[in-house]
Design an enzyme around this catalytic site. Sequence first.
Site, short mmCIF file in Angstrom:
data_model
loop_
_atom_site.label_atom_id
_atom_site.label_comp_id
_atom_site.label_asym_id
_atom_site.label_seq_id
_atom_site.Cartn_x
_atom_site.Cartn_y
_atom_site.Cartn_z
N HIS A 1 0.86 -1.19 0.00
CA HIS A 1 0.00 0.00 0.00
C HIS A 1 0.89 1.24 0.00
O HIS A 1 0.95 1.99 0.98
CB HIS A 1 -0.91 -0.03 1.23
CG HIS A 1 -2.05 0.94 1.19
ND1 HIS A 1 -2.35 1.70 0.08
CD2 HIS A 1 -2.97 1.28 2.14
CE1 HIS A 1 -3.40 2.46 0.35
NE2 HIS A 1 -3.79 2.22 1.57
N ASP B 1 -2.23 -1.58 12.14
CA ASP B 1 -3.26 -1.72 11.11
C ASP B 1 -4.18 -2.83 11.57
O ASP B 1 -3.87 -3.54 12.54
CB ASP B 1 -2.56 -2.08 9.77
CG ASP B 1 -3.53 -2.18 8.59
OD1 ASP B 1 -4.66 -1.68 8.70
OD2 ASP B 1 -3.14 -2.76 7.55
N CYS C 1 -3.39 3.55 9.46
CA CYS C 1 -3.85 3.99 8.14
C CYS C 1 -5.36 4.14 8.07
O CYS C 1 -5.87 4.82 7.19
CB CYS C 1 -3.36 3.01 7.07
SG CYS C 1 -4.03 1.34 7.23
N1 NVA Z 1 -4.36 -3.92 5.59
C1 NVA Z 1 -5.61 -3.28 5.31
C2 NVA Z 1 -5.38 -1.84 4.92
C3 NVA Z 1 -6.64 -1.06 4.64
C4 NVA Z 1 -6.37 0.35 4.20
C5 NVA Z 1 -6.34 -4.04 4.21
O1 NVA Z 1 -5.69 -4.46 3.24
O2 NVA Z 1 -7.55 -4.23 4.34
N1 CP Z 2 -6.15 3.84 4.51
C1 CP Z 2 -6.89 3.56 3.44
O1 CP Z 2 -6.41 3.19 2.38
O2 CP Z 2 -8.23 3.78 3.63
P1 CP Z 2 -9.40 3.32 2.64
O3 CP Z 2 -9.46 1.82 2.66
O4 CP Z 2 -10.63 3.94 3.25
O5 CP Z 2 -9.12 3.84 1.27
#
Ligand code: NVA
Ligand code: CP
Length: 298
Positions: A129, A217, A257
């Site tokens: 990400h 996270d 995040c």
């Molecule tokens: N690790 C999480 C981040 C969300 C912004 C996911 O992939 O769902």
């Molecule tokens: N942190 C982040 O990417 O948030 P969303 O999943 O809301 O885009």
Amino acid sequence: MRHFLTLKDFTPTELQQLMFRAIELKQIQKNGEIFEPLKNKTLAMIFEKSSTRTRISFEIGMTQLGGHALFLSSKDTQLGRGEPIEDSAKVISSMADGIMIRTFGHNIVESFAKNSSVPIINALTDDYHPCQLLADMQTYQENRGSIQGKTVVWIGDGNNMCHSYINAATQYDFKLRIAVPEGYDPNQQLLKENADQVKIVRNSMEAATNADLIVTDVWASMGQEKEQKKRAKDFANYQINSRLMQQANKDALFMHCLPAHRGEEISAELMNSKNTIIWQEAENRLHAQKALLEFLLA
Ligand code: NVA
Ligand code: CP
């Protein structure tokens, strides 16, 4: 033409320039100045997973830069009905000026990049990400100055965000300790490649000692909803709370995040604490990605 699939696609110098440009663009926006270097440009945004921050920051960012953003859900496009990625990439890139993708396998964004005639931006895959890291590094810089040489501690799952922190440790030159329960380690190859900057410390209290920045996270990422219960048990000792923060340096910051699960990876009291910077971190998605869009598309 450049793509942004991971932080390693840019040099450390470029990442620094991007961060300071984001801080500038934020000031321009706060001053109410109009700055439209992307007039008549369109960013196609493909979402195969949910999003709040990523969608609104890219969409509003394009508007503020004078361009337009197109929201494409895989459910409503032919992508969701099995049109090959190669074909979709060729067609979408023949019209759009840039493509942003949030999807599952990292190979999907790589395949898009191979077949696209315009820049591809990774807006989250199962593995990385990087856009979130642009915002996180800007947020640290705004509050504490350079992150170079600092100690950053990741608490929780060895997931996409953790992988991007591993890349960031090398690209922004900080030390990263990862506190993760056994069985949830980040990618071994990635750990090996960044071994000078990164180490695993199983005990979260020990990991947090003298930290400058603590990050976490969710325990179950998008696509792992079925494992939620098991993960809640396995990660029980990996919550960021005030007890853990006491181990860190006095002026340590924490980030998340978002979205957050209060009472799981982060305690409710910490979410509301006086010195939280997670809301600034979320806002910086807009400014950081505007700098990225300007760099790739202008
Ligand atoms: N690790 C999480 C981040 C969300 C912004 C996911 O992939 O769902
Ligand atoms: N942190 C982040 O990417 O948030 P969303 O999943 O809301 O885009």
